[in-house]
Design a protein around this motif. Structure first.
Motif, mmCIF file in Angstrom:
data_model
loop_
_atom_site.group_PDB
_atom_site.id
_atom_site.type_symbol
_atom_site.label_atom_id
_atom_site.label_comp_id
_atom_site.label_asym_id
_atom_site.label_seq_id
_atom_site.Cartn_x
_atom_site.Cartn_y
_atom_site.Cartn_z
ATOM 1 N N GLY A 39 0.473 -14.069 -19.978
ATOM 2 C CA GLY A 39 1.851 -13.587 -19.951
ATOM 3 C C GLY A 39 2.161 -12.889 -21.260
ATOM 4 N N ILE A 40 2.643 -11.647 -21.157
ATOM 5 C CA ILE A 40 2.929 -10.898 -22.378
ATOM 6 C C ILE A 40 4.392 -11.054 -22.777
ATOM 7 C CG2 ILE A 40 1.086 -9.178 -22.107
ATOM 8 C CD1 ILE A 40 3.505 -7.330 -21.048
ATOM 9 N N HIS A 41 5.118 -11.887 -22.043
ATOM 10 C CA HIS A 41 6.549 -12.028 -22.315
ATOM 11 C C HIS A 41 6.788 -12.815 -23.610
ATOM 12 C CE1 HIS A 41 10.790 -13.061 -21.567
ATOM 13 N NE2 HIS A 41 10.782 -11.841 -21.092
ATOM 14 N N ALA A 42 7.958 -12.599 -24.199
ATOM 15 C CA ALA A 42 8.289 -13.236 -25.481
ATOM 16 C C ALA A 42 8.239 -14.757 -25.408
ATOM 17 C CB ALA A 42 9.664 -12.781 -25.927
ATOM 18 N N SER A 43 8.465 -15.315 -24.210
ATOM 19 C CA SER A 43 8.451 -16.776 -24.091
ATOM 20 C C SER A 43 7.046 -17.316 -24.364
ATOM 21 C CB SER A 43 8.904 -17.182 -22.690
ATOM 22 O OG SER A 43 8.035 -16.593 -21.748
ATOM 23 N N GLN A 44 6.049 -16.447 -24.247
ATOM 24 C CA GLN A 44 4.667 -16.856 -24.489
ATOM 25 C C GLN A 44 4.256 -16.371 -25.888
ATOM 26 O OE1 GLN A 44 2.780 -18.657 -22.271
ATOM 27 N NE2 GLN A 44 1.270 -18.741 -23.888
ATOM 28 N N ARG A 45 4.343 -17.250 -26.866
ATOM 29 C CA ARG A 45 4.030 -16.863 -28.257
ATOM 30 C C ARG A 45 2.653 -17.367 -28.646
ATOM 31 N NH1 ARG A 45 7.431 -13.605 -31.653
ATOM 32 N NH2 ARG A 45 9.286 -13.392 -30.382
ATOM 33 N N PHE A 46 1.949 -16.593 -29.409
ATOM 34 C CA PHE A 46 0.636 -17.007 -29.915
ATOM 35 C C PHE A 46 0.688 -17.004 -31.442
ATOM 36 C CE2 PHE A 46 0.023 -15.050 -25.814
ATOM 37 C CZ PHE A 46 -0.842 -15.916 -25.175
ATOM 38 N N SER A 47 -0.307 -17.638 -32.056
ATOM 39 C CA SER A 47 -0.283 -17.667 -33.525
ATOM 40 C C SER A 47 -1.529 -17.031 -34.131
ATOM 41 C CB SER A 47 -0.115 -19.100 -34.014
ATOM 42 O OG SER A 47 -1.100 -19.895 -33.410
#
Ligand code: NCD
Length: 312
Positions: A39-47
């Motif tokens: 998911g590229i949506h903002a709710s899906q954040r990576f670090s």
């Protein structure tokens, strides 16, 4: 899917497609698939880029590329810094390399650069310790556009091996055309070009590539067609056809796609509707144009992650 195990990418920078191997390209696609599925949506954040600063150095206009790089960097946890020439010290006589040295001194990690002059991004990369990504340079290369184009086509076709892809329009002034040709050929596709003579590259450039002179022949031949805009900002010494004339001879219209319902339609944007492509065609079920835009975020997340994992 464990992201860390996929990494085989070997380059320090991403300056063009020409220097990538087929394995590098598939490595980027595999990572882009990971981000696209997560998911590229903002709710899906990576670090993956936590603690890094990505400079968006846009010395030329952009909507899709700049916005998607910015979102990609932010969704990976990076800080972003937008640099644009308007209102900067470039207007007071500072040079490109002075600007680079100044921003580098502020502690940044990755430069994403769009510039109108061929060779400028390589020059910057040779004068900085940081990682560089070409976000569109002159009429040279636009590697992330080609990667997202290839990635989008692979959602339609299992493989590009033997697929026929025709690029139509102002090939001469297009960095998208060049990067696409390199990428599609590396992945085994057959490429053709079509456009008025004044927009075709010298016969020695891409001598092995088939050339068509009508949109009808192109549509009949191709499995996928990529429509390009006339790059007016790079044309200085030529009289170009009128919009009506161009649309009549090279514009992709409903009657063309109705004659070939299986054809996949692409456009890197921005489109000039009613000139190289009709609005209805761009919004038809055969068009993957909005899919290209969406995939641009996942592909850029992949490139940023692979480069930062490798170099930092
Ligand atoms: C292209 C570019 O800037 O090279 N657009 C893009 O990045 N999506 C194509 C163009 O400007 O016509």
């Amino acid at each position: 899917m464990a992201f860390a195990r996929m990494i085989q990418y070997t380059q320090k920078h991403l300056l063009g497609i020409q220097t990538l191997s087929k394995e590098d390209i598939y490595c980027i696609f595999q990572s882009a698939k990971f981000f696209s599925h997560s998911g590229i949506h903002a709710s899906q954040r990576f670090s993956y880029l936590q603690g890094k600063t990505v400079v968006l150095g846009f010395f030329e206009s952009s909507t899709r590329t700049r916005c998607s790089f910015e979102l990609a960097a932010k969704r990976l946890g990076a800080e972003t810094l937008l640099f644009q020439p308007q209102g900067s010290s470039l207007e007071k006589g500072e040079t490109l390399l002075d600007t680079l040295e100044t921003i580098d001194a502020m502690g940044v990690d990755i430069w994403v650069v769009r510039h109108s002059i061929n060779g400028s991004i390589e020059l910057m990369s040779n004068n900085s310790p940081n990682v560089f990504i070409n976000a569109g340079e002159g009429n040279n290369e636009h590697p992330t556009q080609a990667l997202l184009d290839g990635f989008t086509l692979l959602e339609k076709f299992d493989t590009l091996e033997g697929k026929r892809i025709c690029i139509v329009g102002d090939i001469l002034h297009s960095r998208v055309a060049r990067s696409d040709i390199y990428l599609f050929q590396k992945l085994g596709a057959e490429v053709a070009l079509c456009g008025p003579d004044i927009f075709m590259p010298d016969i020695h450039e891409f001598a092995d590539i088939r050339r068509f002179s009508t949109i009808e022949e192109s549509v009949e031949w191709a499995d996928a067609i990529n429509m390009l805009r006339i790059q007016k900002e790079r044309i200085v010494d030529k009289t170009i056809p009128t919009a009506e004339e161009y649309n009549r001879l090279f514009g992709l219209r409903m009657k063309h796609i109705q004659s070939k319902p299986t054809i996949v339609i692409m456009h890197p944007g921005p489109a000039n509707y009613g000139i190289e492509i009709d609005h209805e065609v761009a919004h038809s079920p055969q068009s993957v144009i909005q899919r290209q835009v969406r995939n641009g975020v996942a592909v850029r997340m992949a490139v940023l992650t692979l480069l930062s994992n490798l170099n930092m």
